[in-house]
Scaffold this motif. Structure first.
Motif, PDB file in Angstrom:
ATOM      1  N   MET A   1      70.619  50.001  19.127  1.00  0.00           N
ATOM      2  CA  MET A   1      69.764  50.000  19.383  1.00  0.00           C
ATOM      3  C   MET A   1      69.013  47.888  19.160  1.00  0.00           C
ATOM      4  SD  MET A   1      68.255  53.262  17.281  1.00  0.00           S
ATOM      5  CE  MET A   1      66.125  53.494  18.149  1.00  0.00           C
ATOM      6  N   LEU A   2      67.781  48.346  20.043  1.00  0.00           N
ATOM      7  CA  LEU A   2      67.844  46.724  19.753  1.00  0.00           C
ATOM      8  C   LEU A   2      66.569  46.992  18.415  1.00  0.00           C
ATOM      9  CD1 LEU A   2      67.359  43.924  21.054  1.00  0.00           C
ATOM     10  CD2 LEU A   2      64.899  45.361  22.200  1.00  0.00           C
ATOM     11  N   LYS A   3      66.890  45.417  18.002  1.00  0.00           N
ATOM     12  CA  LYS A   3      66.030  45.505  16.687  1.00  0.00           C
ATOM     13  C   LYS A   3      64.843  44.666  16.367  1.00  0.00           C
ATOM     14  CE  LYS A   3      67.261  44.549  11.434  1.00  0.00           C
ATOM     15  NZ  LYS A   3      68.859  43.639  10.584  1.00  0.00           N
ATOM     16  N   GLU A   4      64.940  43.310  17.333  1.00  0.00           N
ATOM     17  CA  GLU A   4      64.089  42.799  17.554  1.00  0.00           C
ATOM     18  C   GLU A   4      64.165  41.981  18.728  1.00  0.00           C
ATOM     19  OE1 GLU A   4      63.597  40.116  13.806  1.00  0.00           O
ATOM     20  OE2 GLU A   4      63.755  39.041  14.881  1.00  0.00           O
ATOM     21  N   PHE A   5      62.746  41.748  19.677  1.00  0.00           N
ATOM     22  CA  PHE A   5      63.354  40.642  20.155  1.00  0.00           C
ATOM     23  C   PHE A   5      62.124  39.177  20.219  1.00  0.00           C
ATOM     24  CE2 PHE A   5      61.447  39.778  24.542  1.00  0.00           C
ATOM     25  CZ  PHE A   5      61.952  39.151  24.982  1.00  0.00           C
ATOM     26  N   ASP A  15      53.958  29.290  22.286  1.00  0.00           N
ATOM     27  CA  ASP A  15      55.165  29.637  20.677  1.00  0.00           C
ATOM     28  C   ASP A  15      55.318  30.917  20.996  1.00  0.00           C
ATOM     29  OD1 ASP A  15      53.912  27.147  19.770  1.00  0.00           O
ATOM     30  OD2 ASP A  15      52.125  28.341  19.675  1.00  0.00           O
ATOM     31  N   GLU A  16      56.398  30.352  19.787  1.00  0.00           N
ATOM     32  CA  GLU A  16      57.478  32.202  19.740  1.00  0.00           C
ATOM     33  C   GLU A  16      56.756  33.252  19.493  1.00  0.00           C
ATOM     34  OE1 GLU A  16      61.542  32.197  18.303  1.00  0.00           O
ATOM     35  OE2 GLU A  16      60.305  32.301  16.673  1.00  0.00           O
ATOM     36  N   LEU A  17      57.535  34.548  20.742  1.00  0.00           N
ATOM     37  CA  LEU A  17      56.352  35.157  19.909  1.00  0.00           C
ATOM     38  C   LEU A  17      57.553  36.471  19.458  1.00  0.00           C
ATOM     39  CD1 LEU A  17      54.184  37.492  21.607  1.00  0.00           C
ATOM     40  CD2 LEU A  17      56.416  38.344  21.192  1.00  0.00           C
ATOM     41  N   CYS A  18      57.424  37.936  18.913  1.00  0.00           N
ATOM     42  CA  CYS A  18      58.486  38.730  18.106  1.00  0.00           C
ATOM     43  C   CYS A  18      57.906  40.191  17.606  1.00  0.00           C
ATOM     44  CB  CYS A  18      58.723  37.950  16.243  1.00  0.00           C
ATOM     45  SG  CYS A  18      60.601  39.082  15.574  1.00  0.00           S
ATOM     46  N   TRP A  19      58.658  40.401  18.738  1.00  0.00           N
ATOM     47  CA  TRP A  19      58.522  42.035  18.677  1.00  0.00           C
ATOM     48  C   TRP A  19      59.680  42.657  17.767  1.00  0.00           C
ATOM     49  CZ3 TRP A  19      57.944  45.597  23.611  1.00  0.00           C
ATOM     50  CH2 TRP A  19      58.072  46.379  23.079  1.00  0.00           C
ATOM     51  N   SER A  20      59.154  42.929  16.421  1.00  0.00           N
ATOM     52  CA  SER A  20      60.829  44.079  16.086  1.00  0.00           C
ATOM     53  C   SER A  20      60.068  44.981  15.553  1.00  0.00           C
ATOM     54  CB  SER A  20      59.907  43.486  14.126  1.00  0.00           C
ATOM     55  OG  SER A  20      60.991  43.960  13.298  1.00  0.00           O
ATOM     56  N   PHE A  21      61.537  45.746  15.955  1.00  0.00           N
ATOM     57  CA  PHE A  21      61.548  46.901  15.646  1.00  0.00           C
ATOM     58  C   PHE A  21      61.833  47.943  14.229  1.00  0.00           C
ATOM     59  CE2 PHE A  21      62.464  45.577  20.577  1.00  0.00           C
ATOM     60  CZ  PHE A  21      61.258  46.734  20.511  1.00  0.00           C
ATOM     61  N   VAL A  22      61.832  47.194  13.592  1.00  0.00           N
ATOM     62  CA  VAL A  22      62.417  47.385  12.349  1.00  0.00           C
ATOM     63  C   VAL A  22      60.710  48.593  11.977  1.00  0.00           C
ATOM     64  CG1 VAL A  22      62.657  46.726   9.880  1.00  0.00           C
ATOM     65  CG2 VAL A  22      63.342  46.009  11.659  1.00  0.00           C
ATOM     66  N   PRO A  23      60.980  49.507  11.348  1.00  0.00           N
ATOM     67  CA  PRO A  23      59.479  50.033  10.472  1.00  0.00           C
ATOM     68  C   PRO A  23      58.855  49.225   9.342  1.00  0.00           C
ATOM     69  CG  PRO A  23      61.662  51.308  10.617  1.00  0.00           C
ATOM     70  CD  PRO A  23      62.325  50.137  10.922  1.00  0.00           C
ATOM     71  N   ALA A  24      57.482  48.483   9.571  1.00  0.00           N
ATOM     72  CA  ALA A  24      57.139  48.563   8.498  1.00  0.00           C
ATOM     73  C   ALA A  24      55.995  49.790   7.911  1.00  0.00           C
ATOM     74  CB  ALA A  24      55.362  47.826   9.524  1.00  0.00           C
ATOM     75  N   GLY A  25      56.525  50.546   7.426  1.00  0.00           N
ATOM     76  CA  GLY A  25      56.073  51.831   6.538  1.00  0.00           C
ATOM     77  C   GLY A  25      56.540  52.132   6.196  1.00  0.00           C
ATOM     78  N   GLY A  35      65.305  56.335  15.390  1.00  0.00           N
ATOM     79  CA  GLY A  35      66.197  56.688  15.474  1.00  0.00           C
ATOM     80  C   GLY A  35      67.296  56.822  14.370  1.00  0.00           C
ATOM     81  N   ASP A  36      68.576  56.847  15.000  1.00  0.00           N
ATOM     82  CA  ASP A  36      69.797  57.347  14.325  1.00  0.00           C
ATOM     83  C   ASP A  36      69.696  56.097  13.216  1.00  0.00           C
ATOM     84  OD1 ASP A  36      69.315  60.113  14.746  1.00  0.00           O
ATOM     85  OD2 ASP A  36      71.502  59.479  16.193  1.00  0.00           O
ATOM     86  N   THR A  37      69.864  54.731  13.840  1.00  0.00           N
ATOM     87  CA  THR A  37      70.059  53.682  13.128  1.00  0.00           C
ATOM     88  C   THR A  37      68.031  53.449  12.488  1.00  0.00           C
ATOM     89  OG1 THR A  37      69.101  52.566  15.093  1.00  0.00           O
ATOM     90  CG2 THR A  37      71.156  52.619  14.877  1.00  0.00           C
ATOM     91  N   GLY A  38      67.451  54.305  12.561  1.00  0.00           N
ATOM     92  CA  GLY A  38      66.585  53.564  11.144  1.00  0.00           C
ATOM     93  C   GLY A  38      65.808  52.987  11.871  1.00  0.00           C
ATOM     94  N   LEU A  39      65.272  52.460  13.103  1.00  0.00           N
ATOM     95  CA  LEU A  39      65.236  51.851  14.019  1.00  0.00           C
ATOM     96  C   LEU A  39      63.603  52.609  14.680  1.00  0.00           C
ATOM     97  CD1 LEU A  39      67.144  49.056  15.228  1.00  0.00           C
ATOM     98  CD2 LEU A  39      65.945  48.586  13.421  1.00  0.00           C
ATOM     99  N   ILE A  40      62.280  51.736  14.671  1.00  0.00           N
ATOM    100  CA  ILE A  40      61.987  52.420  15.749  1.00  0.00           C
ATOM    101  C   ILE A  40      61.911  52.584  17.383  1.00  0.00           C
ATOM    102  CG2 ILE A  40      59.524  51.911  17.130  1.00  0.00           C
ATOM    103  CD1 ILE A  40      58.720  50.271  14.426  1.00  0.00           C
ATOM    104  N   LYS A  41      62.166  54.155  17.599  1.00  0.00           N
ATOM    105  CA  LYS A  41      62.361  54.517  19.205  1.00  0.00           C
ATOM    106  C   LYS A  41      61.664  54.482  19.779  1.00  0.00           C
ATOM    107  CE  LYS A  41      64.936  58.762  21.098  1.00  0.00           C
ATOM    108  NZ  LYS A  41      62.927  58.817  21.638  1.00  0.00           N
TER     109      LYS A  41
END
Length: 369
Positions: A1-5, A15-25, A35-41
């Protein structure tokens, strides 16, 4: 899965823009959003007009243009590619993937014409390859001849080092580069506004009605329309006509496409893509302005259908009625403002709970990016 872009210098993103798929809560509702990896699906991106929703999705799919074989690509992709007067004259993309306990980071830069300038790949924090403007190649774990290395260092960088390795090196099953290749080839971006467009997974049939007929899906499409939009059609195929299907209206047979609304035509496109995704598989899907022609209740019904797909899937929308805890978790809703893209918990000091009216808070300015 994609974790961060991450992206910098692309179109409106100076400027650099970051989109994270790590749950924030830590939320115990809408579990299918993780998802199964614990990342936002699954998630939805909101933002004002001109905030960069479309450009965010478009930028993320840059990796299609130089790694994917046989994928559909936008011929005009490099038009207005780079931020005006950007100081270093290049666009930088960074992708972090999670593959079976391994973290793969792929970073590269391009000129405004799309020519690769530099490239770097790390696995679990260890540098695997690096080729920068100095034209010095660093490579670990691959037995290339000196001639091949020299060609890469002296070449015009028309082809990435990663793509060269994928094309020329025998890799064992399960190799991280093969996982990367599989993920990229399974990506799909599409929209259905005034003009239709897509990048990624090859469409098996451009004629949507023909696709449905060919795959014997008329009855299934009829059920889909009833489930998501409560529209009841009696659909049928006319013998000898493989290019369109029909519906029965008061005893008269009429071509389906001749009586449908813009919204129903949009549903036809969505349905065909969903079926092709089921047939081919997909890793990451981004649908731009997915509900531009939908009633708010239809938008929610379509979301529930889409979020059942096994792929990571993200939508952009202006429909704040979708911002509700009975559809997704708060950290699956993102807000972009042209400079950052963050989930709702990252934009407020409030401890968001099930009972909170997220839409009301958003409209009230509680989630200003």
């Amino acid at each position: 899965m994609l974790k961060e872009f991450r992206v910098q210098g692309y179109r409106g993103f100076k400027d650099e823009l970051c989109w994270s798929f790590v749950p924030a809560g830590d939320y115990d509702f809408a579990p299918y959003a993780i998802g199964d990896t614990g990342l936002i699906k699954s998630g939805i991106v909101f933002g004002k007009n001109g905030s960069g929703k479309s450009n965010l999705g478009y930028a993320l799919f840059d990796i299609i243009n130089h790694l994917a074989d046989g994928a559909e690509k936008d011929e005009d992709y490099y038009s207005n590619f780079i931020y005006a007067n950007h100081q270093d004259g290049q666009v930088t993309f960074t992708y972090i993937f999670a593959f079976d306990g391994q973290e793969l980071k792929y970073k590269y830069s391009k000129t405004g014409e799309g020519t690769l300038v530099s490239e770097e790949l790390t696995l679990n924090g260890e540098l695997i390859l690096s080729l920068g403007r100095d034209r010095v190649l660093t490579l670990q774990g691959f037995d290339l001849s000196e001639g091949a290395k020299r060609d890469l260092e002296l070449g015009s960088n028309a082809v990435s080092v990663v793509k060269f390795l994928l094309a020329s090196m025998p890799l064992p099953s399960g190799h991280y580069l093969l996982k990367l290749k599989g993920f990229v080839q399974g990506m799909l971006w599409f929209r259905n506004l005034d003009d239709r467009g897509y990048m990624g997974i090859k469409s098996g049939e451009s004629n949507l009605a023909k696709f449905i007929i060919k795959n014997d899906l008329i009855e299934d499409f009829q059920v889909f329309l009833k489930e998501v939009s409560d529209q009841s059609y009696s659909l049928l195929k006319v013998k000898g006509d493989e290019d369109q299907f029909y519906c029965m209206v008061d005893g008269e047979v009429i071509p389906f496409i001749s009586i449908t609304s813009t919204g129903t035509n949009s549903l036809l496109l969505l349905y065909c893509w969903m079926k092709q995704v089921e047939q081919q598989g997909a890793s990451f899907i981004f649908i731009d302005e997915f509900d531009a022609f939908y009633h708010f209740a239809l938008s929610k019904a379509v979301c529930k259908q889409l979020f059942r797909l096994p792929a990571q899937i993200f939508l952009s929308s202006h429909n704040t009625a979708l911002m509700t805890n009975d559809l997704l978790r708060p950290d699956c809703y993102f807000v972009i403002d042209g400079k950052s893209v963050k989930s709702l918990p990252q934009l407020t000091a409030k401890d968001l709970q099930w009972g909170h009216n997220l839409e009301k808070l958003y409209r009230g300015g509680a989630f200003e990016a």
